[in-house]
Design an enzyme around this catalytic site. Structure first.
Site, PDB file in Angstrom:
ATOM      1  N   ASN A   1       0.963  -1.212  -0.164  1.00 15.29           N
ATOM      2  CA  ASN A   1       0.129  -0.094   0.117  1.00 15.29           C
ATOM      3  C   ASN A   1       0.944   1.245  -0.058  1.00 15.29           C
ATOM      4  O   ASN A   1       2.206   1.041  -0.199  1.00 15.29           O
ATOM      5  CB  ASN A   1      -1.068   0.018   1.255  1.00 15.29           C
ATOM      6  CG  ASN A   1      -0.200  -0.168   2.604  1.00 15.29           C
ATOM      7  OD1 ASN A   1       0.612   0.640   2.994  1.00 15.29           O
ATOM      8  ND2 ASN A   1      -0.545  -1.350   3.298  1.00 15.29           N
TER       9      ASN A   1
ATOM     10  N   ASP B   1      -4.086  -6.620   4.517  1.00 15.32           N
ATOM     11  CA  ASP B   1      -5.232  -7.424   5.147  1.00 15.32           C
ATOM     12  C   ASP B   1      -5.369  -8.714   4.347  1.00 15.32           C
ATOM     13  O   ASP B   1      -5.862  -9.537   5.054  1.00 15.32           O
ATOM     14  CB  ASP B   1      -6.490  -6.658   4.822  1.00 15.32           C
ATOM     15  CG  ASP B   1      -6.838  -5.496   5.681  1.00 15.32           C
ATOM     16  OD1 ASP B   1      -6.315  -5.387   6.940  1.00 15.32           O
ATOM     17  OD2 ASP B   1      -7.552  -4.541   5.264  1.00 15.32           O
TER      18      ASP B   1
ATOM     19  N   PHE C   1      -5.350   2.814  14.286  1.00 13.98           N
ATOM     20  CA  PHE C   1      -5.353   3.645  13.297  1.00 13.98           C
ATOM     21  C   PHE C   1      -6.494   3.279  12.161  1.00 13.98           C
ATOM     22  O   PHE C   1      -6.579   2.076  11.880  1.00 13.98           O
ATOM     23  CB  PHE C   1      -4.211   4.031  12.612  1.00 13.98           C
ATOM     24  CG  PHE C   1      -3.408   5.284  13.338  1.00 13.98           C
ATOM     25  CD1 PHE C   1      -3.109   6.354  12.790  1.00 13.98           C
ATOM     26  CD2 PHE C   1      -2.874   4.871  14.466  1.00 13.98           C
ATOM     27  CE1 PHE C   1      -2.354   7.335  13.281  1.00 13.98           C
ATOM     28  CE2 PHE C   1      -2.124   6.024  15.211  1.00 13.98           C
ATOM     29  CZ  PHE C   1      -2.127   7.231  14.527  1.00 13.98           C
TER      30      PHE C   1
ATOM     31  N   LYS D   1     -14.265   0.027  14.805  1.00 12.35           N
ATOM     32  CA  LYS D   1     -12.965  -0.831  15.055  1.00 12.35           C
ATOM     33  C   LYS D   1     -12.754  -0.684  16.564  1.00 12.35           C
ATOM     34  O   LYS D   1     -12.046  -1.543  17.116  1.00 12.35           O
ATOM     35  CB  LYS D   1     -12.105   0.161  14.280  1.00 12.35           C
ATOM     36  CG  LYS D   1     -10.657  -0.667  14.079  1.00 12.35           C
ATOM     37  CD  LYS D   1      -9.883   0.045  12.779  1.00 12.35           C
ATOM     38  CE  LYS D   1      -8.843  -0.640  12.514  1.00 12.35           C
ATOM     39  NZ  LYS D   1      -8.010  -0.161  11.289  1.00 12.35           N
TER      40      LYS D   1
ATOM     41  N   LYS E   1     -12.188  -4.311  18.125  1.00 13.15           N
ATOM     42  CA  LYS E   1     -10.742  -4.384  18.546  1.00 13.15           C
ATOM     43  C   LYS E   1     -10.344  -4.188  19.908  1.00 13.15           C
ATOM     44  O   LYS E   1      -9.132  -4.370  20.290  1.00 13.15           O
ATOM     45  CB  LYS E   1      -9.763  -3.808  17.598  1.00 13.15           C
ATOM     46  CG  LYS E   1     -10.207  -3.698  16.222  1.00 13.15           C
ATOM     47  CD  LYS E   1      -9.656  -5.165  15.402  1.00 13.15           C
ATOM     48  CE  LYS E   1     -10.429  -5.256  14.164  1.00 13.15           C
ATOM     49  NZ  LYS E   1      -9.348  -4.648  13.243  1.00 13.15           N
TER      50      LYS E   1
END
Length: 402
Positions: A211, A280, A324, A338, A342
């Protein structure tokens, strides 16, 4: 700020010893109490009498020369110091301490020390760049040692490059800033693990999935956490940034590499900040030879990589966990989701499609989400400034836990 500060100066053998004499003089003039230990090699360049006259204290050169029979000198000196400074620090002393060797007055004292230790290297440019020296320096950083980077210029050996002992005036200023900032180092005694950059998932020997992350945000956070007194470990994917000089950096490539490094380093961490843009997905099958161009389409089957943030959240304990979220739409919805899934304490979210907030920029625009407080919107700032804002929120959470 140096008045009555107890500074133990360890002088090892190199032509830069003359600068150590000037440093002793300047520290004494600033009101510091300076005691000097000289290595056998340092004695070849300058006599102990020079340092005795400048410091107005006895100079120590021999482990077995006990000047006071009621005390063991190297233990007493280690306990006495507010800070220990090795200047100049040769490749030899760096290697000895990194490997636990104690065969002279300086090395035995350093192994007995609990005070902060700073080292100011001075050596030939090629010696300084040698992998063994760099490895030993990284080992000492992992022990908590600070390094005052050498300057660049004309060296005594005739080479021009990095290796000159930093100027005494600069070292004195750094010590002044250190003591001045002791009351302003709220992360002192805390271990902070920061991840940064992208990961690469190999397709074949010449291609990979990755990325656009450059690591700038993560590196800014690591540097700021170090400025605030933390012991910092930076786990970095492949980036084009120089490793911070005084921070232990663990280079990784794949998501699996990052997972292993982060799990190991987070075991005894107080704070984990997961800035890295981890892939991912990865190719299910790696091709050991380059895939040749053929007529028609090529299909690459992908499989999920491990969710590092999820795993950290499941075993978080008392740690502060910061994640993040780089989004392109529905930023708040995704960030809050998230945060809950998480088990993070903070999620720092941004819309990477907005100018000034995407990958590769020197600035960012973020919103910090937490479970208890209202979202904190931070308008466009440099990534260094945003790192300060993020760490201020981390410090707030740490203070609540304490």
């Amino acid at each position: 700020m140096l008045t009555n500060k107890k500074i133990l100066l360890c002088v090892t053998g190199g032509i830069a010893v003359y600068k150590a004499a000037a440093l002793t003089s300047k520290l004494t003039q600033k009101g510091a109490s300076v005691k000097v230990i000289m290595s056998e090699s340092a004695l070849k360049f300058v006599t102990p009498l020079t340092f005795q006259a400048l410091s107005r204290n006895d100079v120590f050169t021999d482990t077995f020369d006990e000047k006071n029979s009621e005390k063991i000198a190297h233990i007493d000196l280690a306990d006495w110091a507010d800070i220990i400074l090795i200047a100049p620090a040769t490749a030899n002393i760096i290697g000895k301490i990194a490997n636990g060797i104690a065969d002279d007055m300086i090395s035995t004292t350093l192994l007995a020390a609990e005070a902060p230790v700073w080292a100011a290297p001075a050596m030939n440019v090629h010696m300084y760049a040698h992998p063994a020296v760099q490895k030993n320096m990284n080992t000492l950083r992992s022990f908590g040692y600070e390094f005052i980077e050498p300057g660049e210029g004309y060296l005594a050996c005739g080479y021009v490059g990095k290796g000159r002992l930093e100027e005494p005036e600069t070292i004195v200023q750094k010590l002044h800033e250190y003591f001045d900032g002791q009351k302003q180092r709220p992360l002192k005694g805390k271990k902070v693990v920061v991840t940064a950059g992208p990961t690469r998932e190999k397709i074949d020997p010449v291609r990979f999935i990755s990325n656009l992350s450059t690591g700038k945000m993560g590196y800014a956070l690591a540097k700021e956490a170090r400025e605030l007194g933390a012991e910092v470990v930076l786990v970095s994917g492949p980036v084009h940034l120089d490793p911070p000089a005084d921070i232990r950096t663990i280079p990784v490539e794949s998501a699996e590499d990052m997972y292993q490094a982060v799990m190991e380093q987070s075991e005894n961490a107080d704070v984990v900040i997961k800035t890295a843009a981890v892939s991912d997905y990865r190719p299910k099958n790696y091709h050991p030879q380059k895939i040749k161009k053929m007529p028609g389409s090529e299909v690459i089957e992908l499989e999920r990589t491990k969710d590092i943030l999820m795993e950290l959240g499941s075993r978080k304990g008392s740690k502060i966990l910061v994640g993040f979220a780089a989004e392109t739409e529905h930023v708040e919805e995704h960030a809050r989701g998230k945060l809950e899934r998480k088990n993070a304490d903070l999620i720092v979210a941004n819309n990477v499609t907005i100018e000034g907030a995407g990958f590769g920029t020197d600035t960012n625009i973020v919103t910090i989400y937490s479970k208890e407080d209202e979202p904190l919107y931070i308008p466009q700032k440099t990534k260094g400034q945003i790192a300060k804002d993020i760490l201020n929120k981390v410090i707030e959470l740490l203070n609540k836990k304490d």
